[in-house]
Design a protein around this motif. Structure first.
Motif, PDB file in Angstrom:
ATOM      1  N   PHE A  15      -5.464   3.798   6.144  1.00 16.91           N
ATOM      2  CA  PHE A  15      -5.694   4.023   4.857  1.00 16.91           C
ATOM      3  C   PHE A  15      -6.921   4.133   4.176  1.00 16.91           C
ATOM      4  O   PHE A  15      -7.950   3.606   4.737  1.00 16.91           O
ATOM      5  CB  PHE A  15      -5.319   3.414   3.847  1.00 16.91           C
ATOM      6  CG  PHE A  15      -3.542   2.876   4.524  1.00 16.91           C
ATOM      7  CD1 PHE A  15      -2.747   3.703   3.462  1.00 16.91           C
ATOM      8  CD2 PHE A  15      -3.075   1.805   5.474  1.00 16.91           C
ATOM      9  CE1 PHE A  15      -1.365   3.910   4.062  1.00 16.91           C
ATOM     10  CE2 PHE A  15      -2.065   2.331   5.509  1.00 16.91           C
ATOM     11  CZ  PHE A  15      -0.776   2.614   5.318  1.00 16.91           C
ATOM     12  N   THR A  16      -7.610   4.807   2.881  1.00 21.65           N
ATOM     13  CA  THR A  16      -9.141   4.447   2.333  1.00 21.65           C
ATOM     14  C   THR A  16      -8.887   4.688   1.182  1.00 21.65           C
ATOM     15  O   THR A  16      -7.498   5.247   0.161  1.00 21.65           O
ATOM     16  CB  THR A  16      -9.791   6.409   3.078  1.00 21.65           C
ATOM     17  OG1 THR A  16     -10.487   5.770   2.122  1.00 21.65           O
ATOM     18  CG2 THR A  16      -8.637   7.061   2.223  1.00 21.65           C
ATOM     19  N   ASN A  17      -9.710   4.476   0.153  1.00 18.95           N
ATOM     20  CA  ASN A  17      -9.564   4.756  -1.048  1.00 18.95           C
ATOM     21  C   ASN A  17      -9.620   5.946  -1.223  1.00 18.95           C
ATOM     22  O   ASN A  17      -9.551   7.306  -1.386  1.00 18.95           O
ATOM     23  CB  ASN A  17     -10.843   4.725  -1.894  1.00 18.95           C
ATOM     24  CG  ASN A  17     -11.258   3.650  -1.396  1.00 18.95           C
ATOM     25  OD1 ASN A  17     -10.588   1.797  -0.957  1.00 18.95           O
ATOM     26  ND2 ASN A  17     -12.160   2.557  -2.557  1.00 18.95           N
TER      27      ASN A  17
ATOM     28  N   MET B 270       0.756   4.209  -2.941  1.00 18.49           N
ATOM     29  CA  MET B 270       0.977   5.846  -2.413  1.00 18.49           C
ATOM     30  C   MET B 270       2.609   6.683  -3.124  1.00 18.49           C
ATOM     31  O   MET B 270       1.617   7.831  -3.252  1.00 18.49           O
ATOM     32  CB  MET B 270       0.487   5.951  -0.667  1.00 18.49           C
ATOM     33  CG  MET B 270      -0.286   5.364  -0.720  1.00 18.49           C
ATOM     34  SD  MET B 270       0.133   5.553   1.427  1.00 18.49           S
ATOM     35  CE  MET B 270      -0.332   7.017   1.924  1.00 18.49           C
TER      36      MET B 270
ATOM     37  N   ILE C 124       0.744  -1.275   0.057  1.00 20.73           N
ATOM     38  CA  ILE C 124      -0.053   0.007   0.488  1.00 20.73           C
ATOM     39  C   ILE C 124       1.190   1.103  -0.411  1.00 20.73           C
ATOM     40  O   ILE C 124       0.845   2.519  -0.846  1.00 20.73           O
ATOM     41  CB  ILE C 124      -0.809  -0.193   1.473  1.00 20.73           C
ATOM     42  CG1 ILE C 124      -2.352  -1.354   1.153  1.00 20.73           C
ATOM     43  CG2 ILE C 124      -1.341   0.930   1.138  1.00 20.73           C
ATOM     44  CD1 ILE C 124      -3.006  -1.566   2.640  1.00 20.73           C
TER      45      ILE C 124
ATOM     46  N   ARG D 188      -3.694   4.377  -5.656  1.00 18.88           N
ATOM     47  CA  ARG D 188      -5.411   3.727  -5.412  1.00 18.88           C
ATOM     48  C   ARG D 188      -5.720   3.773  -4.068  1.00 18.88           C
ATOM     49  O   ARG D 188      -6.739   4.156  -3.303  1.00 18.88           O
ATOM     50  CB  ARG D 188      -5.447   2.906  -5.729  1.00 18.88           C
ATOM     51  CG  ARG D 188      -5.292   2.189  -7.261  1.00 18.88           C
ATOM     52  CD  ARG D 188      -5.220   0.770  -7.427  1.00 18.88           C
ATOM     53  NE  ARG D 188      -3.353   0.275  -7.116  1.00 18.88           N
ATOM     54  CZ  ARG D 188      -3.423  -1.082  -7.425  1.00 18.88           C
ATOM     55  NH1 ARG D 188      -4.488  -1.711  -7.219  1.00 18.88           N
ATOM     56  NH2 ARG D 188      -1.911  -1.711  -6.624  1.00 18.88           N
ATOM     57  N   PHE D 189      -4.242   4.566  -2.686  1.00 22.87           N
ATOM     58  CA  PHE D 189      -5.047   5.235  -1.527  1.00 22.87           C
ATOM     59  C   PHE D 189      -4.676   6.225  -1.090  1.00 22.87           C
ATOM     60  O   PHE D 189      -3.464   6.379  -1.710  1.00 22.87           O
ATOM     61  CB  PHE D 189      -4.267   3.831  -1.180  1.00 22.87           C
ATOM     62  CG  PHE D 189      -4.893   1.993  -1.410  1.00 22.87           C
ATOM     63  CD1 PHE D 189      -5.899   1.314  -0.678  1.00 22.87           C
ATOM     64  CD2 PHE D 189      -3.772   1.482  -2.039  1.00 22.87           C
ATOM     65  CE1 PHE D 189      -5.620   0.409  -0.861  1.00 22.87           C
ATOM     66  CE2 PHE D 189      -4.310   0.329  -2.498  1.00 22.87           C
ATOM     67  CZ  PHE D 189      -5.215  -0.431  -2.116  1.00 22.87           C
ATOM     68  N   LYS D 190      -4.845   6.486  -0.171  1.00 19.74           N
ATOM     69  CA  LYS D 190      -4.396   8.237   1.234  1.00 19.74           C
ATOM     70  C   LYS D 190      -4.143   7.183   1.418  1.00 19.74           C
ATOM     71  O   LYS D 190      -4.832   6.545   2.861  1.00 19.74           O
ATOM     72  CB  LYS D 190      -4.366   8.851   0.647  1.00 19.74           C
ATOM     73  CG  LYS D 190      -6.382   8.854   0.333  1.00 19.74           C
ATOM     74  CD  LYS D 190      -6.957  10.350   0.113  1.00 19.74           C
ATOM     75  CE  LYS D 190      -8.352  10.609   0.802  1.00 19.74           C
ATOM     76  NZ  LYS D 190      -9.075  11.825  -0.119  1.00 19.74           N
ATOM     77  N   LYS D 191      -3.905   8.178   2.965  1.00 16.96           N
ATOM     78  CA  LYS D 191      -3.790   7.762   4.517  1.00 16.96           C
ATOM     79  C   LYS D 191      -4.728   8.627   5.170  1.00 16.96           C
ATOM     80  O   LYS D 191      -5.002   9.593   5.287  1.00 16.96           O
ATOM     81  CB  LYS D 191      -2.011   8.463   4.974  1.00 16.96           C
ATOM     82  CG  LYS D 191      -2.059   8.213   6.059  1.00 16.96           C
ATOM     83  CD  LYS D 191      -0.526   7.151   6.288  1.00 16.96           C
ATOM     84  CE  LYS D 191       0.047   6.973   7.785  1.00 16.96           C
ATOM     85  NZ  LYS D 191       0.694   5.418   7.432  1.00 16.96           N
TER      86      LYS D 191
END
Length: 50
Positions: free
Chosen positions: A47-49, A31, A27, A38-41
């Motif tokens: 993490f979230t989409n 980032m 992940i 596809r993910f952010k902190k």
């Protein structure tokens, strides 16, 4: 999360002893793609989409 992703055939650990750490590292690598990630902190360890 590792078990759910494996069940859904979305991701599988390559057989390591620490699949949680392997997924976390994957992940973080994703980032680094910046706006293509596809993910952010969301919070420390969360993490979230994107």
């Amino acid at each position: 999360m590792v078990e759910a992703m494996a069940k859904a055939k979305l991701w599988a650990s390559p057989g390591g002893k620490t699949p949680d750490a392997t997924l976390y590292a994957a992940i973080l690598r994703d980032m680094r793609k910046g706006k293509d990630a596809r993910f952010k902190k969301a919070a420390p360890g969360r993490f979230t989409n994107a």
